[in-house]
Write a protein that holds these residues in place. Structure first.
Motif, PDB file in Angstrom:
ATOM      1  N   CYS A 507      11.537  22.591  -3.811  1.00 17.65           N
ATOM      2  CA  CYS A 507      13.091  21.975  -3.813  1.00 17.65           C
ATOM      3  C   CYS A 507      14.029  21.231  -2.396  1.00 17.65           C
ATOM      4  O   CYS A 507      15.169  20.985  -2.131  1.00 17.65           O
ATOM      5  CB  CYS A 507      14.510  22.434  -4.719  1.00 17.65           C
ATOM      6  N   CYS A 511      17.346  19.291  -2.266  1.00 20.72           N
ATOM      7  CA  CYS A 511      18.579  20.114  -2.489  1.00 20.72           C
ATOM      8  C   CYS A 511      18.888  20.097  -0.650  1.00 20.72           C
ATOM      9  O   CYS A 511      20.062  20.516  -0.358  1.00 20.72           O
ATOM     10  CB  CYS A 511      18.669  21.491  -2.512  1.00 20.72           C
ATOM     11  N   HIS A 723      28.095  20.601  -5.940  1.00 12.54           N
ATOM     12  CA  HIS A 723      27.327  21.829  -6.237  1.00 12.54           C
ATOM     13  C   HIS A 723      27.760  21.592  -7.770  1.00 12.54           C
ATOM     14  O   HIS A 723      28.687  21.586  -8.535  1.00 12.54           O
ATOM     15  CB  HIS A 723      26.934  23.228  -5.824  1.00 12.54           C
ATOM     16  N   HIS A 729      21.969  24.710  -8.307  1.00 10.65           N
ATOM     17  CA  HIS A 729      21.163  23.346  -7.310  1.00 10.65           C
ATOM     18  C   HIS A 729      20.372  23.195  -8.194  1.00 10.65           C
ATOM     19  O   HIS A 729      20.586  22.054  -8.956  1.00 10.65           O
ATOM     20  CB  HIS A 729      20.911  24.420  -6.185  1.00 10.65           C
ATOM     21  N   ALA A 730      19.124  23.364  -7.638  1.00  7.95           N
ATOM     22  CA  ALA A 730      18.063  22.535  -8.467  1.00  7.95           C
ATOM     23  C   ALA A 730      17.509  23.231  -9.641  1.00  7.95           C
ATOM     24  O   ALA A 730      16.432  22.783 -10.776  1.00  7.95           O
ATOM     25  CB  ALA A 730      16.382  22.205  -7.381  1.00  7.95           C
ATOM     26  N   GLY A 804      21.195  18.491  -6.663  1.00  8.56           N
ATOM     27  CA  GLY A 804      20.817  19.208  -6.788  1.00  8.56           C
ATOM     28  C   GLY A 804      19.547  18.444  -8.455  1.00  8.56           C
ATOM     29  O   GLY A 804      18.541  19.226  -9.658  1.00  8.56           O
TER      30      GLY A 804
END
Length: 886
Positions: A507, A511, A723, A729-730, A804
């Protein structure tokens, strides 16, 4: 804990499975920080081999409050204590949707136009589809590529991307198992995990108080207790306790924030958006323009000095450099007094509000709260507001009762002695040959001779050689920042540019900084092979040549601690396999063994131990056998750690320094708070972006991301990239239950679920934008799409889109439909000598995407719009696989 009740537990457990329905329950640490310590443990119910529900774990299953000796916080006759059940966040409770996602990788894959024995077509990464191959073929290709690259370039030509957020595992570590193999082959280039979400603290605060794993205040022992008892005002500065902590430890911070309001502690939120925490907990919201906090802080300091309302005795005895600070703030240094009138147009806060905040800050016992992230700490020059916050707290008597920096609300857990709970330190390898947790430890320290900060991968590939100050290792001492490093290291030391990438943390584009630039780097012809292993076909996987399917936490046997951020009752869990593997997936550890077998390294990595033997080895390494025997632990499946009997006696935070700075000095050269850093002056004498005394940096050689700058004429909005609330996140961007929520996804006129872009009605009206419109967020680095969410919860001049989101490229490296705005974040570091990311508070423009424009893109790039798509989960596995395998 509670083993006196093992017999009664046996009786209840034997009644739980239903032979007719094949019902069973296993336990999981469904935290998503990607390392050893989980949070918010959960019970997973399985029926006929499928997960039917995930629910909170009940601590009272075989324990009582008395046995656990629950800690208590008290004020005004009210009590706060842990519940006897865990509080997983919504996407943990919905995590079965992630396990069964249509986006799961089912089989090993090879890019259709990548031929290891012929044309490799790196320019097509992110465009080409994939075809199914066998595990034997995949492992064979990777083994041959490793041999070829080693023979041609040397072992450092292989970049191991092995860090970041992910599922919590130990034996089958989500990140880093490949390092076990690389070590046996002679080494690798390490992608160094930078302290993302702490950039300012790491590169700034360490130079003021010298403390903290990533630069935040340390110790944190009993800080939450002390704040609860003594603070009158809490400043939640660029902070949202209703987001990041969810994925780490569940909703314990939600309960604590409610309790603080209940007992009369005032909460003020200083942030560009009325975020989720502010919406329900704030007594007052002070909206500030993104990445302008330093101007506000300097104006507060000015007000304190002019009105003589700071702790002069503390400043005299506990700090150095105040005279230089006073000269700068008063204007003696540069002729510009940092008055509230000066700060107001820069930060967007009225002059009278700045003065009122300064006076209330000075007259009330005040602590500042953070849960990492936020536009303050992840923007350009974020080390300046980070250092200024240390100074603000120092001018109010940092360390005295009620005056602290509260870090991610972790301090209840950190109260406990090291012997009373299990943390990352318990798993540190005792010798290089140890298998136990070497993958995890390498994410935080320098495990290789050649390494690259994660924020500089793209530049290292495209423009070598590069030099950088500080390794960026999360656990590195502040002195590391004064060391110059180079990539590649000299050839005589085995140095080589990177020619192969093996990632189990795919990611990077989503990210970290400069995502589109990273795509360009990964498509460089010098990168001859990219291997990705992951449970889900997403983000950087789509740039790989070989993709390997990974088991989720539900599909492996493991042992994991629940001891991370804010956890109410620490525990260790024996994680029994819940379901059979999806497709042909293997664990990260098993994948490495498949390749090791081809290279003759299998026995060297396994050390002759089976998975069960490694689990028991972990159990013994933790010292758990002193608390519970293996047989009882195997039966119950967990162990709960009681609160130490003397927990309240531990001194709170930095109170010893406050009481006696001579006998309890800080880890700085002077032993005091260093408002002015002699070391920065010595090592970086010409650095105008991070001078020895923190300054307001309007712009510099590295960045021009201010509304006052030339670029703002073309890109007049500052984007906040927080966030996310509805994923970690992702992770978890494909859970249908959360994608139905309006602040999670916005349904466009084309039926696609877009990442929301919060925009103020004033800015929306100027651009002809209404809620639900498809919009393009862009700058010179590219564009991402979003769904307009018109709201006054974001201030004018600012837009907000969480980071994300899953990539869905229309034009890889140029235009993304998924809303992954890190793709268009700056390539530059926090500043020229500071290797953090800048992924919030940068300039963009927003415009409505009309139907005609979308239709034009469809004609130009038909392949990007013909992939299989489900609103409940986004792009699925079949979207990228030839023949759409089921």
């Amino acid at each position: 804990m509670g083993m006196d009740n093992v017999d009664s537990f046996k009786e209840r457990e034997t009644k739980m499975p239903d032979e007719k329905s094949n019902l069973k329950t296993v336990y999981r640490a469904l935290s998503l920080n990607g390392y050893t310590g989980g949070g918010a443990p959960s019970a997973v119910d399985i029926k006929n081999g499928r997960i039917i529900r995930i629910r909170p774990f009940h601590y009272d299953l075989n324990c009582t409050k008395k046995e656990l000796n629950l800690w208590k916080l008290q004020r005004n006759g009210k009590t706060f204590e842990p519940l006897m059940k865990s509080l997983p966040c919504p996407y943990s409770l919905a995590y079965k949707k992630r396990a069964y996602s249509p986006n799961r990788i089912k089989y090993p894959l090879k890019r259709v136009d990548w031929n290891p024995d012929g044309e490799r077509h790196p320019e097509n990464r992110g465009k080409s589809k994939y075809t199914r191959i066998s595990w034997d073929e995949a492992a064979g290709i990777i083994a041959r590529e490793l041999k070829r690259v080693h023979e041609k370039y040397g072992p450092y030509a292989v970049l191991a991307q092995a860090d970041g957020h992910g599922e919590n595992k130990i034996i089958h570590a989500a990140h880093g198992c490949q390092i076990l193999l690389h070590d046996t082959l002679g080494g690798f280039t390490q992608q160094q995990r930078n302290p993302d979400s702490w950039e300012g603290w790491y590169w700034g605060s360490k130079h003021v108080w010298g403390n903290g794993w990533v630069g935040m205040m340390a110790p944190q022992t009993n800080v939450v207790k002390d704040v609860t008892e003594n603070s009158e005002l809490l400043l939640f500065w660029s902070c949202d306790p209703e987001t990041t902590t969810w994925g780490l430890a569940g909703q314990s911070t939600t309960r604590l924030s409610y309790f603080w309001s209940e007992v009369g502690i005032k909460q003020v939120y200083i942030c560009p958006d009325l975020n989720y925490g502010a919406a329900i907990h704030a007594d007052k919201w002070i909206p500030v323009l993104p990445n302008t906090d330093a101007a506000l802080q300097l104006a507060i300091i000015y007000t304190w000095i002019v009105e003589d309302i700071y702790d002069k005795e503390y400043v005299k005895t506990h700090t150095v450099g105040f005279d230089k600070l006073k000269d700068y703030v008063s204007g003696k240094e540069d002729g510009v007094p940092k008055t509230p009138a000066w700060a107001s147009p820069k930060c967007g806060i009225p002059e009278w509000t700045i003065k009122a905040l300064a006076r209330e800050f000075a007259t009330r016992t005040t602590s500042i709260v953070h849960v990492c992230g936020g536009s303050m700490i992840r923007g350009a020059y974020s080390h300046e507001p980070a250092r200024l916050e240390c100074i603000l707290l120092g001018m109010r008597g940092l360390g005295k009762p009620g005056v602290h920096q509260v870090v991610a609300m972790t301090s209840i857990r950190d109260t406990m002695p090291k012997s009373a709970h299990v943390s990352l330190s318990a798993f540190t390898p005792t010798k290089p040959g140890d298998r136990i947790l070497r993958p995890h430890s390498s994410a935080h320290t320098r495990a290789s001779k050649q390494y690259l900060p994660k924020t500089l991968i793209q530049e290292a590939i495209l423009n070598p050689p590069i030099t950088f100050s500080g390794s960026g290792a999360c656990a590195a001492a502040v002195e590391d920042q004064f060391i110059k490093y180079t990539y590649p290291i000299p050839r005589e030391e085995g140095g080589s540019e990177v020619h192969m990438i093996w990632t189990d943390a795919p990611c990077r584009t989503t990210c970290w900084n400069a995502g589109n630039r990273t795509i360009e780097a990964f498509r460089s012809p010098k990168i001859e092979c990219i291997v990705a292993q992951h449970p889900w076909l997403e983000n950087d996987c789509l740039l790989a040549d070989i993709i390997l399917p990974v088991k989720t936490t539900f599909e492996v046997e493991d042992i994991v601690s629940n001891s991370m951020h804010g956890i109410d009752i620490p525990s260790i869990m024996l994680q029994k396999q819940a379901i059979e593997p999806i497709g042909e997936s293997k664990s990260d550890y098993e994948i490495v063994l498949e390749i090791a077998r081809k290279l003759g390294k299998y026995d060297e990595i396994t050390q002759g131990k089976s998975i069960d033997e490694w689990i028991k080895y972990c159990f013994n390494t933790m010292g758990l056998q002193e608390l519970i025997n293996w047989e009882d632990f195997s039966l119950t499946g967990y162990y709960l750690f009681p609160t130490p009997l003397d927990w309240e006696k531990y001194p709170a935070g930095m109170i010893k320094f406050y009481q006696n700075p001579e006998n309890h000095p800080l880890p700085t050269p002077s032993g005091k708070l260093e408002f002015y850093s002699e070391r920065l002056a010595t090592y970086f004498p010409d650095d105008k972006e991070r001078p020895p005394l923190p300054h307001w940096i309007e712009r510099g050689d590295t960045h021009d991301e201010r509304l006052s700058g030339e670029r703002a004429r073309k890109y007049p909005l500052l984007i906040v990239s927080n966030h996310p609330r509805w994923r970690m996140h992702a992770q978890c961007d494909d859970i249908s239950w959360t994608r139905e929520i309006p602040t999670c996804k916005v349904k466009g006129w084309d039926g696609y679920l877009y990442e929301p872009l919060w925009i103020n009605p004033e800015d929306a009206e100027k651009r002809g934008i209404k809620s639900g419109d498809v919009v393009k967020i862009h700058n010179e680095r590219g564009a991402v799409l979003g769904g307009a969410y018109v709201t006054e919860r974001i201030i004018p001049g600012t837009v907000s889109q969480d980071h994300g989101a899953r990539c869905d490229w229309i034009i890889p490296g140029e235009l993304d439909r998924g809303g992954a705005n890190n793709l268009i974040s700056p390539a530059g570091l926090v500043s020229k000598h500071c290797g953090g990311e800048v992924t919030s508070g940068f300039l963009v423009e927003v415009e409505k995407v009309p139907l005609a424009r979308m239709e034009e893109w469809k004609r130009q790039y038909p392949g990007a719009f013909e992939k299989e798509y489900d609103p409940g989960s986004g792009l699925g596995f079949n979207a990228w696989v030839e023949g759409g395998m089921k």
